[in-house]
Design a protein around this motif. Sequence first.
Motif, PDB file in Angstrom:
ATOM      1  N   PRO A  39       0.791  -1.238   0.000  1.00  0.00           N
ATOM      2  CA  PRO A  39       0.000   0.000   0.000  1.00  0.00           C
ATOM      3  C   PRO A  39       0.822   1.286   0.000  1.00  0.00           C
ATOM      4  CG  PRO A  39      -0.982  -1.607   1.482  1.00  0.00           C
ATOM      5  CD  PRO A  39       0.332  -2.184   1.050  1.00  0.00           C
ATOM      6  N   LEU A  40       1.968   1.274   0.672  1.00  0.00           N
ATOM      7  CA  LEU A  40       2.758   2.497   0.828  1.00  0.00           C
ATOM      8  C   LEU A  40       4.168   2.102   1.220  1.00  0.00           C
ATOM      9  CD1 LEU A  40       2.524   5.695   1.015  1.00  0.00           C
ATOM     10  CD2 LEU A  40       2.229   5.351   3.474  1.00  0.00           C
ATOM     11  N   ALA A  41       5.159   2.817   0.676  1.00  0.00           N
ATOM     12  CA  ALA A  41       6.550   2.524   1.041  1.00  0.00           C
ATOM     13  C   ALA A  41       7.345   3.812   1.100  1.00  0.00           C
ATOM     14  CB  ALA A  41       7.179   1.559   0.042  1.00  0.00           C
ATOM     15  N   ASP A  42       8.279   3.865   2.038  1.00  0.00           N
ATOM     16  CA  ASP A  42       9.195   4.995   2.133  1.00  0.00           C
ATOM     17  C   ASP A  42      10.268   4.872   1.068  1.00  0.00           C
ATOM     18  OD1 ASP A  42       7.894   6.070   4.330  1.00  0.00           O
ATOM     19  OD2 ASP A  42       9.224   5.130   5.791  1.00  0.00           O
ATOM     20  N   LEU A  43      10.545   5.980   0.393  1.00  0.00           N
ATOM     21  CA  LEU A  43      11.636   6.065  -0.561  1.00  0.00           C
ATOM     22  C   LEU A  43      12.829   6.641   0.197  1.00  0.00           C
ATOM     23  CD1 LEU A  43      12.138   5.593  -3.622  1.00  0.00           C
ATOM     24  CD2 LEU A  43      11.614   8.008  -3.966  1.00  0.00           C
ATOM     25  N   MET A  44      13.859   5.812   0.377  1.00  0.00           N
ATOM     26  CA  MET A  44      14.951   6.123   1.297  1.00  0.00           C
ATOM     27  C   MET A  44      16.163   6.740   0.601  1.00  0.00           C
ATOM     28  SD  MET A  44      13.800   4.926   4.217  1.00  0.00           S
ATOM     29  CE  MET A  44      13.104   3.542   5.124  1.00  0.00           C
ATOM     30  N   THR A  45      16.947   7.495   1.367  1.00  0.00           N
ATOM     31  CA  THR A  45      18.202   8.044   0.861  1.00  0.00           C
ATOM     32  C   THR A  45      19.277   6.971   0.753  1.00  0.00           C
ATOM     33  OG1 THR A  45      18.887   8.618   3.107  1.00  0.00           O
ATOM     34  CG2 THR A  45      17.735  10.311   1.843  1.00  0.00           C
ATOM     35  N   ALA A  46      19.138   5.883   1.510  1.00  0.00           N
ATOM     36  CA  ALA A  46      20.093   4.771   1.513  1.00  0.00           C
ATOM     37  C   ALA A  46      19.334   3.541   1.984  1.00  0.00           C
ATOM     38  CB  ALA A  46      21.270   5.062   2.445  1.00  0.00           C
ATOM     39  N   PRO A  47      19.850   2.340   1.732  1.00  0.00           N
ATOM     40  CA  PRO A  47      19.175   1.154   2.261  1.00  0.00           C
ATOM     41  C   PRO A  47      18.950   1.269   3.762  1.00  0.00           C
ATOM     42  CG  PRO A  47      20.886   0.503   0.709  1.00  0.00           C
ATOM     43  CD  PRO A  47      21.033   1.990   0.925  1.00  0.00           C
ATOM     44  N   GLY A  49      17.691   3.673   5.286  1.00  0.00           N
ATOM     45  CA  GLY A  49      18.135   4.993   5.710  1.00  0.00           C
ATOM     46  C   GLY A  49      16.984   5.921   6.047  1.00  0.00           C
ATOM     47  N   ARG A  50      17.164   7.218   5.748  1.00  0.00           N
ATOM     48  CA  ARG A  50      16.183   8.245   6.056  1.00  0.00           C
ATOM     49  C   ARG A  50      15.165   8.347   4.925  1.00  0.00           C
ATOM     50  NH1 ARG A  50      15.758  13.466   4.548  1.00  0.00           N
ATOM     51  NH2 ARG A  50      17.789  13.412   3.506  1.00  0.00           N
ATOM     52  N   ARG A  51      13.911   8.611   5.289  1.00  0.00           N
ATOM     53  CA  ARG A  51      12.871   8.805   4.282  1.00  0.00           C
ATOM     54  C   ARG A  51      13.049  10.145   3.570  1.00  0.00           C
ATOM     55  NH1 ARG A  51       8.286   8.316   7.234  1.00  0.00           N
ATOM     56  NH2 ARG A  51       8.368  10.485   7.857  1.00  0.00           N
ATOM     57  N   ASP A  52      13.043  10.089   2.237  1.00  0.00           N
ATOM     58  CA  ASP A  52      12.988  11.306   1.426  1.00  0.00           C
ATOM     59  C   ASP A  52      11.542  11.617   1.076  1.00  0.00           C
ATOM     60  OD1 ASP A  52      15.251  12.793   0.987  1.00  0.00           O
ATOM     61  OD2 ASP A  52      15.915  11.673  -0.752  1.00  0.00           O
ATOM     62  N   ARG A  53      10.848  10.612   0.489  1.00  0.00           N
ATOM     63  CA  ARG A  53       9.452  10.757   0.113  1.00  0.00           C
ATOM     64  C   ARG A  53       8.795   9.390   0.284  1.00  0.00           C
ATOM     65  NH1 ARG A  53       8.273  15.400  -0.027  1.00  0.00           N
ATOM     66  NH2 ARG A  53       6.240  14.510   0.345  1.00  0.00           N
ATOM     67  N   GLN A  54       7.565   9.254  -0.192  1.00  0.00           N
ATOM     68  CA  GLN A  54       6.868   7.974  -0.173  1.00  0.00           C
ATOM     69  C   GLN A  54       6.284   7.698  -1.554  1.00  0.00           C
ATOM     70  OE1 GLN A  54       4.086   8.729   3.101  1.00  0.00           O
ATOM     71  NE2 GLN A  54       5.233   7.278   4.371  1.00  0.00           N
ATOM     72  N   VAL A  55       6.053   6.418  -1.831  1.00  0.00           N
ATOM     73  CA  VAL A  55       5.378   6.024  -3.062  1.00  0.00           C
ATOM     74  C   VAL A  55       4.183   5.155  -2.685  1.00  0.00           C
ATOM     75  CG1 VAL A  55       7.275   6.252  -4.691  1.00  0.00           C
ATOM     76  CG2 VAL A  55       7.086   4.177  -3.328  1.00  0.00           C
ATOM     77  N   ASN A  56       3.106   5.315  -3.451  1.00  0.00           N
ATOM     78  CA  ASN A  56       1.849   4.633  -3.176  1.00  0.00           C
ATOM     79  C   ASN A  56       1.684   3.390  -4.044  1.00  0.00           C
ATOM     80  OD1 ASN A  56      -0.018   6.112  -1.202  1.00  0.00           O
ATOM     81  ND2 ASN A  56       0.790   7.802  -2.445  1.00  0.00           N
ATOM     82  N   PHE A  57       0.749   2.565  -3.625  1.00  0.00           N
ATOM     83  CA  PHE A  57       0.412   1.331  -4.330  1.00  0.00           C
ATOM     84  C   PHE A  57       0.244   1.584  -5.834  1.00  0.00           C
ATOM     85  CE2 PHE A  57      -2.679  -1.717  -5.990  1.00  0.00           C
ATOM     86  CZ  PHE A  57      -2.169  -2.923  -5.539  1.00  0.00           C
ATOM     87  N   GLY A  58       0.853   0.715  -6.645  1.00  0.00           N
ATOM     88  CA  GLY A  58       0.723   0.836  -8.087  1.00  0.00           C
ATOM     89  C   GLY A  58       1.706   1.776  -8.741  1.00  0.00           C
ATOM     90  N   ALA A  59       2.584   2.392  -7.953  1.00  0.00           N
ATOM     91  CA  ALA A  59       3.559   3.314  -8.535  1.00  0.00           C
ATOM     92  C   ALA A  59       4.544   2.545  -9.410  1.00  0.00           C
ATOM     93  CB  ALA A  59       4.303   4.057  -7.433  1.00  0.00           C
ATOM     94  N   ASP A  60       4.787   3.035 -10.614  1.00  0.00           N
ATOM     95  CA  ASP A  60       5.773   2.436 -11.501  1.00  0.00           C
ATOM     96  C   ASP A  60       7.142   3.034 -11.237  1.00  0.00           C
ATOM     97  OD1 ASP A  60       4.129   0.636 -12.860  1.00  0.00           O
ATOM     98  OD2 ASP A  60       3.482   2.165 -14.299  1.00  0.00           O
ATOM     99  N   VAL A  61       8.148   2.178 -11.266  1.00  0.00           N
ATOM    100  CA  VAL A  61       9.526   2.611 -11.039  1.00  0.00           C
ATOM    101  C   VAL A  61      10.437   1.898 -12.026  1.00  0.00           C
ATOM    102  CG1 VAL A  61       9.104   3.006  -8.573  1.00  0.00           C
ATOM    103  CG2 VAL A  61      10.063   0.815  -9.330  1.00  0.00           C
ATOM    104  N   THR A  62      11.621   2.454 -12.201  1.00  0.00           N
ATOM    105  CA  THR A  62      12.700   1.776 -12.915  1.00  0.00           C
ATOM    106  C   THR A  62      13.731   1.347 -11.895  1.00  0.00           C
ATOM    107  OG1 THR A  62      12.371   3.085 -14.910  1.00  0.00           O
ATOM    108  CG2 THR A  62      14.496   2.008 -14.661  1.00  0.00           C
ATOM    109  N   VAL A  63      14.024   0.054 -11.852  1.00  0.00           N
ATOM    110  CA  VAL A  63      15.022  -0.471 -10.921  1.00  0.00           C
ATOM    111  C   VAL A  63      16.400  -0.327 -11.558  1.00  0.00           C
ATOM    112  CG1 VAL A  63      15.842  -2.485  -9.657  1.00  0.00           C
ATOM    113  CG2 VAL A  63      13.382  -2.070  -9.885  1.00  0.00           C
ATOM    114  N   PRO A  85      12.410  -1.327  -0.386  1.00  0.00           N
ATOM    115  CA  PRO A  85      12.595  -2.755  -0.132  1.00  0.00           C
ATOM    116  C   PRO A  85      12.268  -3.570  -1.387  1.00  0.00           C
ATOM    117  CG  PRO A  85      11.300  -1.725   1.620  1.00  0.00           C
ATOM    118  CD  PRO A  85      11.402  -0.723   0.510  1.00  0.00           C
ATOM    119  N   ALA A  86      13.134  -4.499  -1.724  1.00  0.00           N
ATOM    120  CA  ALA A  86      12.896  -5.326  -2.909  1.00  0.00           C
ATOM    121  C   ALA A  86      11.583  -6.087  -2.792  1.00  0.00           C
ATOM    122  CB  ALA A  86      14.062  -6.292  -3.113  1.00  0.00           C
ATOM    123  N   ALA A  87      11.218  -6.470  -1.571  1.00  0.00           N
ATOM    124  CA  ALA A  87       9.994  -7.235  -1.367  1.00  0.00           C
ATOM    125  C   ALA A  87       8.743  -6.427  -1.652  1.00  0.00           C
ATOM    126  CB  ALA A  87       9.953  -7.771   0.071  1.00  0.00           C
TER     127      ALA A  87
END
Length: 280
Positions: A39-47, A49-63, A85-87
């Motif tokens: 549903p929701l995940a923190d987008l971190m500055t490092a593994p 690490g500190r939260r920069d922003r968050q991404v919501n369910f269904g967000a597309d990303v490039t790994v 998190p990879a999971a």
Amino acid sequence: MTLDRRLTPATDRVALESLAGVIERPAYTPGHPARLTVPLADLMTAPDGRRDRQVNFGADVTVIETRGDWCFVQAALDGYCGWLPAAALGTDLPPITHRVTAPATHVYPAPDMKQRETASLSIGARLSVAGIEGRFARLATGGFVPVQHVGDRPAPDPVPVAESLLGTPYLWGGNSRWGIDCSGLVQAALTACDIPCPGDSDLQRVAFPAVDDIRRGDLLFWPGHVALAMGPDRMIHATAFAMAVIVEAIPDALARIEAAGDGPFLGIRRPALAQPAALA
């Protein structure tokens, strides 16, 4: 060349191929697409690490890089980069057809509101709806959400979107109904109207043209802060002053922020409303 860390799809080891010749890294990659499945995940500055922003369910990303249990990604929504998190990521990418338009909704295991919910989703969550069963939308990823809480067209006005989040608790770097900050609120409101919007207030300030008069839908800026004008005299914002999303008279906010020594008013910017269209 100095690149903005938040928008640079590169770690100390790997960069996207598009940056070859721009920055030097031991390896370059085309990356691979993935989608947030939680549903929701923190987008971190490092593994871890500190939260920069968050991404919501269904967000597309490039790994771009996988390191142990973590993936360094670039979000498709706004180009923001960080560690997830990879999971929390999946590679099953059915077409997005709808998004959550209510402040929040529940996912049920069957089209029955008396069932125990399996997850809660925030406004802006992106959905692949495979069909409608009664008053529920059936998700291709599994589960059912109330049809009243989803839509397949952009909102016409960002102000009611922001107003639907009144009272949401303030959270630094937050992007959801469970907690949101000033730039997260603005991004949620504009994105609901299909207006591309960066994730942080300094990036938002340079993304839109400056104007002199305040109209509904304009953005008002201070150092490290942004608000959405509801009209020439009132604004809505997520503020640490109240630790919540509130409506405030613009003259009162100007005087209060100046008295607190939180920096000068930096001016007004005006996003252009997008033309209504189907979700892509």
